[in-house]
Design a protein around this motif. Structure first.
Motif, PDB file in Angstrom:
ATOM      1  N   LEU A   1       0.829  -1.165  -0.044  1.00 21.18           N
ATOM      2  CA  LEU A   1      -0.005   0.035   0.072  1.00 21.18           C
ATOM      3  C   LEU A   1       0.885   1.171   0.046  1.00 21.18           C
ATOM      4  CD1 LEU A   1      -2.702  -1.071   2.722  1.00 21.18           C
ATOM      5  CD2 LEU A   1      -2.974  -0.956   0.017  1.00 21.18           C
ATOM      6  N   ALA A   2       1.834   1.229   0.639  1.00 22.60           N
ATOM      7  CA  ALA A   2       2.894   2.208   0.685  1.00 22.60           C
ATOM      8  C   ALA A   2       3.608   2.522  -0.618  1.00 22.60           C
ATOM      9  CB  ALA A   2       3.945   2.236   1.867  1.00 22.60           C
ATOM     10  N   ALA A   3       3.696   1.516  -1.346  1.00 24.20           N
ATOM     11  CA  ALA A   3       4.212   1.800  -2.513  1.00 24.20           C
ATOM     12  C   ALA A   3       3.416   2.185  -3.630  1.00 24.20           C
ATOM     13  CB  ALA A   3       5.064   0.113  -3.080  1.00 24.20           C
TER      14      ALA A   3
ATOM     15  N   GLY B   1       1.023   7.947  -6.176  1.00 22.53           N
ATOM     16  CA  GLY B   1       0.067   8.768  -6.406  1.00 22.53           C
ATOM     17  C   GLY B   1      -1.388   8.033  -6.238  1.00 22.53           C
ATOM     18  N   ILE B   2      -1.423   6.908  -5.849  1.00 18.65           N
ATOM     19  CA  ILE B   2      -2.661   6.309  -5.386  1.00 18.65           C
ATOM     20  C   ILE B   2      -3.148   6.546  -4.256  1.00 18.65           C
ATOM     21  CG2 ILE B   2      -3.939   4.081  -5.449  1.00 18.65           C
ATOM     22  CD1 ILE B   2      -1.890   2.874  -7.587  1.00 18.65           C
ATOM     23  N   VAL B   3      -4.192   7.583  -4.126  1.00 20.44           N
ATOM     24  CA  VAL B   3      -4.648   8.055  -2.960  1.00 20.44           C
ATOM     25  C   VAL B   3      -5.227   7.198  -2.023  1.00 20.44           C
ATOM     26  CG1 VAL B   3      -6.225  10.061  -1.835  1.00 20.44           C
ATOM     27  CG2 VAL B   3      -4.979  10.309  -4.124  1.00 20.44           C
ATOM     28  N   PRO B   4      -6.062   6.368  -2.426  1.00 22.19           N
ATOM     29  CA  PRO B   4      -6.880   5.240  -1.258  1.00 22.19           C
ATOM     30  C   PRO B   4      -5.628   4.562  -0.616  1.00 22.19           C
ATOM     31  CG  PRO B   4      -8.115   5.033  -3.419  1.00 22.19           C
ATOM     32  CD  PRO B   4      -6.579   6.157  -3.574  1.00 22.19           C
ATOM     33  N   ALA B   5      -4.825   4.236  -1.192  1.00 25.38           N
ATOM     34  CA  ALA B   5      -3.459   3.202  -0.528  1.00 25.38           C
ATOM     35  C   ALA B   5      -2.581   3.988   0.207  1.00 25.38           C
ATOM     36  CB  ALA B   5      -2.720   2.781  -1.902  1.00 25.38           C
ATOM     37  N   ARG B   6      -2.430   5.394  -0.287  1.00 24.91           N
ATOM     38  CA  ARG B   6      -1.877   6.422   0.844  1.00 24.91           C
ATOM     39  C   ARG B   6      -2.483   6.749   2.037  1.00 24.91           C
ATOM     40  NH1 ARG B   6      -1.419  11.804  -1.969  1.00 24.91           N
ATOM     41  NH2 ARG B   6      -0.029  10.544  -3.486  1.00 24.91           N
ATOM     42  N   ARG B   7      -3.846   6.735   1.908  1.00 26.58           N
ATOM     43  CA  ARG B   7      -4.801   6.996   2.993  1.00 26.58           C
ATOM     44  C   ARG B   7      -4.731   5.870   4.075  1.00 26.58           C
ATOM     45  NH1 ARG B   7      -9.863  10.007  -0.170  1.00 26.58           N
ATOM     46  NH2 ARG B   7      -8.701  12.231  -0.134  1.00 26.58           N
ATOM     47  N   ALA B   8      -4.642   4.612   3.330  1.00 26.46           N
ATOM     48  CA  ALA B   8      -4.787   3.439   4.238  1.00 26.46           C
ATOM     49  C   ALA B   8      -3.783   3.006   5.136  1.00 26.46           C
ATOM     50  CB  ALA B   8      -4.842   2.063   3.175  1.00 26.46           C
ATOM     51  N   VAL B   9      -2.452   3.603   4.635  1.00 27.39           N
ATOM     52  CA  VAL B   9      -1.283   3.675   5.548  1.00 27.39           C
ATOM     53  C   VAL B   9      -0.833   4.811   6.458  1.00 27.39           C
ATOM     54  CG1 VAL B   9      -0.328   1.586   4.328  1.00 27.39           C
ATOM     55  CG2 VAL B   9       0.264   3.794   3.466  1.00 27.39           C
TER      56      VAL B   9
ATOM     57  N   TYR C   1       4.469   2.279   7.906  1.00 32.37           N
ATOM     58  CA  TYR C   1       4.974   1.958   6.497  1.00 32.37           C
ATOM     59  C   TYR C   1       5.331   2.596   5.578  1.00 32.37           C
ATOM     60  CZ  TYR C   1       2.965  -2.565   8.668  1.00 32.37           C
ATOM     61  OH  TYR C   1       2.760  -3.757   9.251  1.00 32.37           O
ATOM     62  N   GLY C   2       4.887   3.859   5.425  1.00 30.63           N
ATOM     63  CA  GLY C   2       5.163   4.911   4.541  1.00 30.63           C
ATOM     64  C   GLY C   2       6.789   4.982   4.699  1.00 30.63           C
ATOM     65  N   LYS C   3       7.261   5.324   6.003  1.00 29.05           N
ATOM     66  CA  LYS C   3       8.473   5.600   6.299  1.00 29.05           C
ATOM     67  C   LYS C   3       9.502   4.204   5.872  1.00 29.05           C
ATOM     68  CE  LYS C   3      10.014   6.131  10.621  1.00 29.05           C
ATOM     69  NZ  LYS C   3      10.121   6.694  11.853  1.00 29.05           N
ATOM     70  N   LEU C   4       8.771   3.091   6.494  1.00 27.72           N
ATOM     71  CA  LEU C   4       9.612   1.657   6.202  1.00 27.72           C
ATOM     72  C   LEU C   4       9.891   1.373   4.792  1.00 27.72           C
ATOM     73  CD1 LEU C   4      10.721  -0.614   7.623  1.00 27.72           C
ATOM     74  CD2 LEU C   4       8.620  -1.631   7.596  1.00 27.72           C
TER      75      LEU C   4
END
Length: 276
Positions: free
Chosen positions: A68-70, A75-83, A88-91
């Motif tokens: 999801l972070a990847a 630019g996939i907004v729902p995936a960005r919001r999910a994490v 996971y974003g930083k990881l």
């Protein structure tokens, strides 16, 4: 390739990939000790693919979070919001940064032709002992206070630079990345977890290349051998990961260090004294 050879190679790869004892060293040594022809890089990659599936399954929560972070990073907004608000974003970016050094070094090593030279029992003996001692020092004197939430780009880069040494058989990719993690202050389970997650990009790349080669082949024996090896290594790796994480919850790296030193000494006696 015989059924026995496939079974032994898959079992060895599955058990050793995520333990800090060098799977590449064992894959080099097994055919030497049994008198088999070298299985070649394709079978090596097939059994590595099995271990990839094992780490994806065992760390399935992390796998989904990183995926999801990847997706969010492109630019996939729902995936960005999910994490959002999770580690996971930083990881994800820590894993990207940690992967780049070994990719660059690996291409250079392959182009230089040195990789074949490094696949020798004598080199494996030395690296098994040297990096085993370094693992013990990091485990013994590392503060082991940081959780994976504290993984930032700088420590990730340092672990990634250390991973370059794993291109030398006997060093152990798992071993050197755990050593670096421990030296940087991460706990045993946290260092092991990052090490295993760090294996995912490399194993995906290797598995994709092997899959393309196998798909282009009409050799049914090659298909059978590769799928059998991958399946057996998956089962062995899943058990090894579970056992390692349970062990590190209450004990340290000393058994692995002793095994590495013993392996190195046996190789010195068997190959160096035998050739003199």
């Amino acid at each position: 390739m015989s059924a026995l050879q496939i079974f032994v190679l898959a079992l060895v790869q599955g058990i050793t990939e995520f333990l800090p004892i060098s799977s590449s060293a064992h894959l080099v040594l097994v055919p030497v000790l049994f008198g088999w022809a070298d299985q070649g890089p394709l079978m090596d990659v097939a059994v590595h693919t099995g271990t990839l599936l094992a780490v994806l399954v065992y760390f399935r929560k992390d796998t989904v979070g990183l995926l999801l972070a990847a997706l969010g990073s492109i630019g996939i907004v729902p995936a960005r919001r999910a994490v959002a608000g999770s580690v996971y974003g930083k990881l994800f970016w820590a894993l990207v940064i940690a992967t780049l050094p070994v990719v660059i070094a690996g291409f250079w090593l392959s182009a230089s032709g040195l990789h074949a030279v490094l696949r020798s029992p004598q080199i494996i003996a030395g690296t098994s002992i040297l990096f085993g001692v370094l693992l013990w020092l990091a485990d013994r004197y590392g503060p082991r206070v940081k959780a994976l939430d504290a993984m930032a780009l700088k420590p990730a880069l340092l672990i990634g630079l250390a991973q370059i040494l794993a291109l030398i058989p006997g060093t152990s990719r798992a071993g050197i990345t755990m050593t670096a993690g421990l030296a940087l202050g991460f706990g045993r389970q946290e260092a092991a977890r990052f090490s295993m997650l760090l294996a995912i990009p490399t194993l995906i790349a290797a598995g994709t290349l092997a899959g393309a080669e196998i798909a282009a082949s009409e050799d049914t024996m090659l298909w059978r051998d590769a799928l059998t090896g991958a399946g057996l290594s998956f089962l062995a790796a899943l058990g090894a990961i579970h056992g390692l994480m349970r062990w590190l919850s209450h004990a340290g790296m000393t058994p692995f260090v002793l095994y590495r030193i013993a392996l190195g000494l046996v190789l010195i006696i068997f190959f160096w004294t035998g050739s003199s």
